[in-house]
Design an enzyme around this catalytic site. Sequence first.
Site, PDB file in Angstrom:
ATOM      1  N   ASP A  26      65.841 -82.439 -19.122  1.00 52.98           N
ATOM      2  CA  ASP A  26      65.012 -82.804 -17.984  1.00 52.98           C
ATOM      3  C   ASP A  26      65.524 -84.032 -17.185  1.00 52.98           C
ATOM      4  OD1 ASP A  26      61.942 -82.119 -17.625  1.00 52.98           O
ATOM      5  OD2 ASP A  26      62.136 -84.353 -17.335  1.00 52.98           O
ATOM      6  N   TYR A  67      59.678 -88.443  -9.522  1.00 53.98           N
ATOM      7  CA  TYR A  67      59.405 -87.310  -8.660  1.00 53.98           C
ATOM      8  C   TYR A  67      59.661 -87.592  -7.019  1.00 53.98           C
ATOM      9  CZ  TYR A  67      58.340 -84.909 -13.153  1.00 53.98           C
ATOM     10  OH  TYR A  67      58.634 -84.255 -14.427  1.00 53.98           O
ATOM     11  N   HIS A 124      61.817 -76.464 -24.009  1.00 51.37           N
ATOM     12  CA  HIS A 124      62.310 -77.621 -23.273  1.00 51.37           C
ATOM     13  C   HIS A 124      62.266 -78.868 -23.803  1.00 51.37           C
ATOM     14  CE1 HIS A 124      62.894 -79.308 -19.376  1.00 51.37           C
ATOM     15  NE2 HIS A 124      61.868 -80.140 -19.578  1.00 51.37           N
TER      16      HIS A 124
END
Length: 456
Positions: A232, A378, A433
């Site tokens: 990630d 982000y 993930h």
Amino acid sequence: MGVFIRFAVVTVSFLLAVLLQNYRLLSRSLPAPKLNDTEYWGPGNGVNYQEDSAVKTFDIKVKPELIAGLKTQLSRPLNLHAPLEGIGFQYGFNTKELQNIVTYWLETYLRNWDKREAYLSQFPHFETQIQGLRIHYIHVKPQIAEGKTVLPLLLLHGWPGSVREFYDIIPLLTSPNEESEYIFEVIAPSLPGFGWSQGASKIGFGPAQIAVVLRNLMQRIGLDRFLVQGGDWGSVIGSNMAALFPQNVLAYHSNWCISLSPLALVTKTLCALFPRLYLDSEQREFFRSFSDEKSYLLEETGYVHLQATKPDTIGTVLSYNPIGLAAYILEKFSTWTNPEYRKLSDGGLTKNYTLDSLLDNVMIYYITNSITTSQRIYAEAFSKTQTDLDRVHIQIPTACARFKWDLTHATDAELKHKYKNLTQSTFYKDGGHFPALEVPQTLFKDFIEFVKKVAL
Ligand SMILES: *[C@@H]1O[C@H](CO)[C@@H](O)[C@H](O)[C@H]1NC(C)=O
Ligand SMILES: *[C@@H]1O[C@H](CO)[C@@H](O)[C@H](O)[C@H]1NC(C)=O
Ligand SMILES: *[C@@H]1O[C@H](CO)[C@@H](O)[C@H](O)[C@H]1NC(C)=O
């Protein structure tokens, strides 16, 4: 006619020349951008900032009032809307299941909070100050073992994860194993803004700037040459470290490898349109068709848009709102572990994890009130520095481990535009993930195989 053919030949040659020229320009490595490695990210202007370079042991002990407050919040009537009849997680976290989670959280998990706290404290925790930020990390030195080669390893988590993801793999890495002569000295930081590490007070603190802070952290600890493993955001940050500091990063192992240069994106499109040209039949099962991938990403990446544009608003909704926080975080642990789990009324959450491990991770966000600062990454990731970094070639040995049910995958063809020494590329038919939490043994073996190939 003759004139037309001549015209056509000239036009086509011209277009080919333009294409070739662009290809040459695009396939060339950009020089690594220069980042300021003493940039101050703390509050205020920092003119009187004196970095406290001491490394201090860190106690994660939580104030009893905070736990008492959490219990009060979890005891209130929930007043949630009933989920639609027959629905699983397709509309988001199923509220019936959320009720079950809250009950377990309050009546079992928090009743044993002392044990959970002891569990989370089992490794040595430290803190130090870097560029104005308090940085927290776990540091586990390997058990002394004769005839073993000790290598420093930086482990990097992502969002909405935490250092908790590494609790099962750390013992594998730090105790002598039969797989190889290698054993690791593990550093697992909370990413700045996540968990116990302070977030920046200034705009512009993205995965490139975090790479600088973490290189400084490793040097503070006295580790100048080290391996990096990440998933990630940890993978993006690790890749940035490899691009910015090839003199420090010995090798880079990713369980969520991506390459975002323009050429890689063209290749990605070609791979999606003509998978047979790029992938064997087993590998093709890891990739959706072009249109399925588009709809899947539209359905599953709304959170990216939200967090990249208004992280503080969604952060406010979630801060000290334990029920919303658990729903928001654990929804990802359902879908990103296996998209099929969206069809299940309990989201399949306990198929591959214990509820305790999932709640530990939620607790880390809750007790540190770090959801807002964690989401800002982000907003800061879409910067010129980052798009430039995406085009810096990486020469150090790189490994890409893919777990079937992860959000998305990249083909080797895409990765090779950036990673010039893709030494290992693997496809696992299970797992998602969060492999460190879900399949620590498999991730460990994959990592060890890579280190053996790199033969440091
Ligand atoms: C780097 O950052 C420090 C602290 O923020 C600042 O004082 C210094 O001027 C910066 N250096 C450059 C070259 O921008
Ligand atoms: C996750 O759980 C499911 C159901 O028990 C199982 O079939 C699957 O193999 C598990 N995945 C992994 C990676 O262990
Ligand atoms: C790539 O890395 C491997 C493993 O360290 C090494 O043996 C090989 O020489 C490297 N190849 C190139 C082209 O640098």
